[in-house]
Design an enzyme around this catalytic site. Structure first.
Site, PDB file in Angstrom:
ATOM      1  N   HIS A  56      -1.816  -9.536  -3.256  1.00  0.00           N
ATOM      2  CA  HIS A  56      -2.809  -8.729  -4.158  1.00  0.00           C
ATOM      3  C   HIS A  56      -3.609  -9.555  -5.288  1.00  0.00           C
ATOM      4  O   HIS A  56      -3.883  -9.011  -6.390  1.00  0.00           O
ATOM      5  CB  HIS A  56      -1.974  -7.701  -4.817  1.00  0.00           C
ATOM      6  CG  HIS A  56      -2.484  -5.864  -5.178  1.00  0.00           C
ATOM      7  ND1 HIS A  56      -3.660  -6.183  -6.050  1.00  0.00           N
ATOM      8  CD2 HIS A  56      -2.426  -5.204  -4.535  1.00  0.00           C
ATOM      9  CE1 HIS A  56      -3.861  -5.123  -6.114  1.00  0.00           C
ATOM     10  NE2 HIS A  56      -3.317  -4.332  -5.331  1.00  0.00           N
TER      11      HIS A  56
ATOM     12  N   GLU B 207      -6.930  -7.108   0.502  1.00  0.00           N
ATOM     13  CA  GLU B 207      -5.539  -7.182   1.014  1.00  0.00           C
ATOM     14  C   GLU B 207      -5.391  -7.067   2.657  1.00  0.00           C
ATOM     15  O   GLU B 207      -5.532  -5.913   2.993  1.00  0.00           O
ATOM     16  CB  GLU B 207      -4.615  -6.137   0.069  1.00  0.00           C
ATOM     17  CG  GLU B 207      -4.677  -6.118  -1.418  1.00  0.00           C
ATOM     18  CD  GLU B 207      -4.737  -4.748  -1.927  1.00  0.00           C
ATOM     19  OE1 GLU B 207      -3.792  -4.050  -1.828  1.00  0.00           O
ATOM     20  OE2 GLU B 207      -5.604  -4.250  -2.482  1.00  0.00           O
TER      21      GLU B 207
ATOM     22  N   TYR C  96      -6.455 -10.894  -7.283  1.00  0.00           N
ATOM     23  CA  TYR C  96      -8.001 -10.289  -7.921  1.00  0.00           C
ATOM     24  C   TYR C  96      -8.696 -11.647  -7.912  1.00  0.00           C
ATOM     25  O   TYR C  96      -8.502 -12.363  -8.714  1.00  0.00           O
ATOM     26  CB  TYR C  96      -7.729  -9.680  -9.093  1.00  0.00           C
ATOM     27  CG  TYR C  96      -7.084  -8.218  -9.226  1.00  0.00           C
ATOM     28  CD1 TYR C  96      -5.652  -8.175  -9.113  1.00  0.00           C
ATOM     29  CD2 TYR C  96      -7.956  -7.208  -9.170  1.00  0.00           C
ATOM     30  CE1 TYR C  96      -4.925  -6.954  -9.222  1.00  0.00           C
ATOM     31  CE2 TYR C  96      -7.187  -5.897  -9.407  1.00  0.00           C
ATOM     32  CZ  TYR C  96      -5.642  -5.863  -9.264  1.00  0.00           C
ATOM     33  OH  TYR C  96      -5.204  -4.881  -9.555  1.00  0.00           O
TER      34      TYR C  96
ATOM     35  N   HIS D 137       3.001   0.436  -2.775  1.00  0.00           N
ATOM     36  CA  HIS D 137       3.737  -1.044  -3.106  1.00  0.00           C
ATOM     37  C   HIS D 137       5.102  -0.984  -3.342  1.00  0.00           C
ATOM     38  O   HIS D 137       5.480  -1.714  -4.177  1.00  0.00           O
ATOM     39  CB  HIS D 137       2.645  -1.787  -4.232  1.00  0.00           C
ATOM     40  CG  HIS D 137       1.367  -1.865  -4.079  1.00  0.00           C
ATOM     41  ND1 HIS D 137       0.804  -2.048  -2.781  1.00  0.00           N
ATOM     42  CD2 HIS D 137       0.444  -1.742  -4.950  1.00  0.00           C
ATOM     43  CE1 HIS D 137      -0.525  -2.057  -3.061  1.00  0.00           C
ATOM     44  NE2 HIS D 137      -0.895  -1.989  -4.326  1.00  0.00           N
TER      45      HIS D 137
ATOM     46  N   GLN E  14      -7.450  -3.944   2.932  1.00  0.00           N
ATOM     47  CA  GLN E  14      -7.811  -2.979   1.818  1.00  0.00           C
ATOM     48  C   GLN E  14      -8.907  -3.705   0.902  1.00  0.00           C
ATOM     49  O   GLN E  14      -8.615  -4.663   0.267  1.00  0.00           O
ATOM     50  CB  GLN E  14      -6.523  -2.788   1.074  1.00  0.00           C
ATOM     51  CG  GLN E  14      -6.719  -1.688  -0.091  1.00  0.00           C
ATOM     52  CD  GLN E  14      -6.443  -0.367   0.487  1.00  0.00           C
ATOM     53  OE1 GLN E  14      -6.359   0.001   1.389  1.00  0.00           O
ATOM     54  NE2 GLN E  14      -6.765   0.675  -0.440  1.00  0.00           N
TER      55      GLN E  14
ATOM     56  N   ASP F  58     -11.547   1.340  -2.524  1.00  0.00           N
ATOM     57  CA  ASP F  58     -10.163   1.325  -2.568  1.00  0.00           C
ATOM     58  C   ASP F  58      -9.545   1.922  -1.182  1.00  0.00           C
ATOM     59  O   ASP F  58      -9.003   2.906  -1.255  1.00  0.00           O
ATOM     60  CB  ASP F  58      -9.632   2.025  -3.582  1.00  0.00           C
ATOM     61  CG  ASP F  58      -8.277   1.643  -4.098  1.00  0.00           C
ATOM     62  OD1 ASP F  58      -7.454   0.890  -3.183  1.00  0.00           O
ATOM     63  OD2 ASP F  58      -7.595   2.203  -4.960  1.00  0.00           O
TER      64      ASP F  58
ATOM     65  N   ASN G 104       0.870  -1.394   0.077  1.00  0.00           N
ATOM     66  CA  ASN G 104       0.003   0.030   0.083  1.00  0.00           C
ATOM     67  C   ASN G 104       0.780   1.366  -0.081  1.00  0.00           C
ATOM     68  O   ASN G 104       1.993   0.982  -0.386  1.00  0.00           O
ATOM     69  CB  ASN G 104      -0.968  -0.099   1.166  1.00  0.00           C
ATOM     70  CG  ASN G 104      -2.168   0.567   0.597  1.00  0.00           C
ATOM     71  OD1 ASN G 104      -2.321   1.752   0.306  1.00  0.00           O
ATOM     72  ND2 ASN G 104      -3.441  -0.034   0.793  1.00  0.00           N
ATOM     73  N   ARG G 105       0.184   2.371   0.290  1.00  0.00           N
ATOM     74  CA  ARG G 105       0.971   3.615   0.031  1.00  0.00           C
ATOM     75  C   ARG G 105       1.663   4.261   1.465  1.00  0.00           C
ATOM     76  O   ARG G 105       1.340   4.213   2.647  1.00  0.00           O
ATOM     77  CB  ARG G 105      -0.110   4.607  -0.328  1.00  0.00           C
ATOM     78  CG  ARG G 105      -0.828   4.317  -1.649  1.00  0.00           C
ATOM     79  CD  ARG G 105      -1.618   5.337  -1.918  1.00  0.00           C
ATOM     80  NE  ARG G 105      -2.174   5.117  -3.402  1.00  0.00           N
ATOM     81  CZ  ARG G 105      -3.042   4.180  -3.895  1.00  0.00           C
ATOM     82  NH1 ARG G 105      -3.565   3.359  -3.048  1.00  0.00           N
ATOM     83  NH2 ARG G 105      -3.321   4.050  -4.895  1.00  0.00           N
TER      84      ARG G 105
HETATM   85  C1  GLA Z   1      -3.736  -1.272  -4.326  1.00  0.00           C
HETATM   86  C2  GLA Z   1      -4.234   0.190  -4.285  1.00  0.00           C
HETATM   87  C3  GLA Z   1      -4.948   0.726  -5.485  1.00  0.00           C
HETATM   88  C4  GLA Z   1      -4.262   0.211  -6.900  1.00  0.00           C
HETATM   89  C5  GLA Z   1      -4.131  -1.128  -7.156  1.00  0.00           C
HETATM   90  C6  GLA Z   1      -3.090  -1.348  -8.084  1.00  0.00           C
HETATM   91  O1  GLA Z   1      -4.976  -2.119  -4.394  1.00  0.00           O
HETATM   92  O2  GLA Z   1      -5.138   0.501  -3.034  1.00  0.00           O
HETATM   93  O3  GLA Z   1      -5.273   2.018  -5.383  1.00  0.00           O
HETATM   94  O4  GLA Z   1      -3.200   1.085  -6.879  1.00  0.00           O
HETATM   95  O5  GLA Z   1      -3.157  -1.472  -5.750  1.00  0.00           O
HETATM   96  O6  GLA Z   1      -3.701  -1.066  -9.063  1.00  0.00           O
END
Ligand code: GLA
Length: 348
Positions: free
Chosen positions: A177, A313, A179, A107, A286, A249, A80-81
């Site tokens: 991560h 996540e 999907y 990430h 997340q 998100d 994450n950020r």
């Molecule tokens: C994470 C982030 C999203 C996006 C995805 C990748 O889940 O929270 O905002 O950046 O990764 O696209």
């Protein structure tokens, strides 16, 4: 139970990427490749016993290298950020690579997910992936030794056990991560899936998707997912939080976090009945609804359209090193980080 190994592809420098597939007695299987310790396939039955691959991703290594949006990968050292791509430990400021908008670090600039991991078969239900992250890469302190064990049991539980230890005091936040599309990767969007998230609170963000520091009540907002809710129901509601991120998100604060493995979320696809439960010992999850997926070609040539997969996540909250009121994820030199996440599959 069995583990099968095959070649998945090779990198331009000639390194061979292997694929490990664990299968249980119900014929449920999970495949992981050594590139990014990436989950590439999960085959699970629907309510009529029909198996489908429920992971959105790629069937060739080129996809994971060239077209990836972190599909199935292990993210680290900090998932994450991190706001302004900087944090401070004991008075020392660490500056990270600002790979998003030239401002935030997302990430970890893609470190773990583009590394080639060592794989070792532990037994007929478990494969361990390990990697050494060098001191200073992308700005993170310490040589970090990391291991992710993937195992599958006959209760259709895929368990991810993370461990990491550094030779310098540092921040650690690891996630997967994947999907998911419980109708199968080729079945369109996940907007009709029903989600439940065990969270009274979430962490609102600014317009760079960085938490403001507040933990806000979900009550009376589109983030109240405590009872089963159709993902598409309020995803486009006109509110700042959803406008900032283009749909769900956000990090949810899991109720009852105490370091033991507890249930964070559940998602069901009403058509197939396939159900995913997510359990973790971490404080956050997340929920990302695949808002940025935009038609890149995935498995069997099927395009990944917007919201054709969702991610759950498990994690420490985003930007934790800059918010002392969040559960902390700074570890001393030699102190081991351990964490478990379980993806449990069923059909109803
Ligand atoms: C994470 C982030 C999203 C996006 C995805 C990748 O889940 O929270 O905002 O950046 O990764 O696209």
């Amino acid at each position: 139970m069995s583990v099968n190994v095959s070649e998945f592809g090779s990198l331009n420098d000639g390194r061979i990427i292997h694929k490990y597939t664990i299968q249980n007695k119900n014929n449920v299987s999970a495949s992981v490749i050594t590139y990014g310790a990436t989950l590439t396939e999960i085959w699970a039955p629907d309510k009529n016993g029909v198996f489908k691959d429920i992971l959105v991703g790629f069937d060739d290594i080129e996809g994971f290298i060239e077209r990836t949006d972190y599909q199935g990968v292990i993210v680290g050292p900090y998932a994450n950020r991190i706001g302004n791509s900087t944090f401070t430990i004991d008075g020392t400021q660490y500056n990270l690579v600002a790979n998003e908008n030239k401002i935030t670090c997302l990430h970890s600039n893609g470190e773990f997910n583009t590394a080639v991991w060592n794989a070792e078969i532990v037994d007929d239900s478990c494969v361990a992936f390990s990697y050494m992250s060098p001191d200073g890469l992308n700005g993170f302190p310490g040589n970090l030794k990391v291991c992710v064990k993937y195992s599958l049991n006959d209760e259709n539980e895929l368990k991810l056990e993370y461990s990491a230890v550094s030779d310098k005091k540092t921040v650690i936040n690891l996630t997967n991560h994947a999907y998911f599309n419980l109708g199968g990767y080729d079945s369109g969007t996940i907007l009709n899936h029903r989600i439940t998230i065990n969270a009274n609170k979430y962490t609102p963000v600014d317009d760079f998707s960085i938490p403001t520091g507040e933990t806000a009540d979900v009550e009376n907002t589109p983030f109240d997912l405590r009872n089963e809710t159709k993902i598409g129901e309020l995803i486009d509601a006109d509110c700042d939080q959803l406008n900032f991120t283009g749909g769900y998100d956000h990090n949810f604060c899991i109720n009852g976090y105490d370091g033991s493995v507890i249930k964070a979320a559940e998602v069901t696809d009403p058509e197939s009945g396939r159900t995913l439960e997510v359990l973790t010992d971490l404080p956050g999850v997340q929920f990302y609804a695949g808002n940025f997926l935009k038609g890149v070609i995935g498995k069997s040539g099927v395009p990944m359209v917007k919201r054709s997969g969702f991610c759950l996540e498990t994690q420490f909250y985003p930007d934790t090193p800059n918010h002392k009121n969040f559960p902390q994820c700074t570890f001393n030199a030699g102190e081991t980080f351990n964490s478990t996440t379980i993806f449990r599959f069923s059909a109803k």
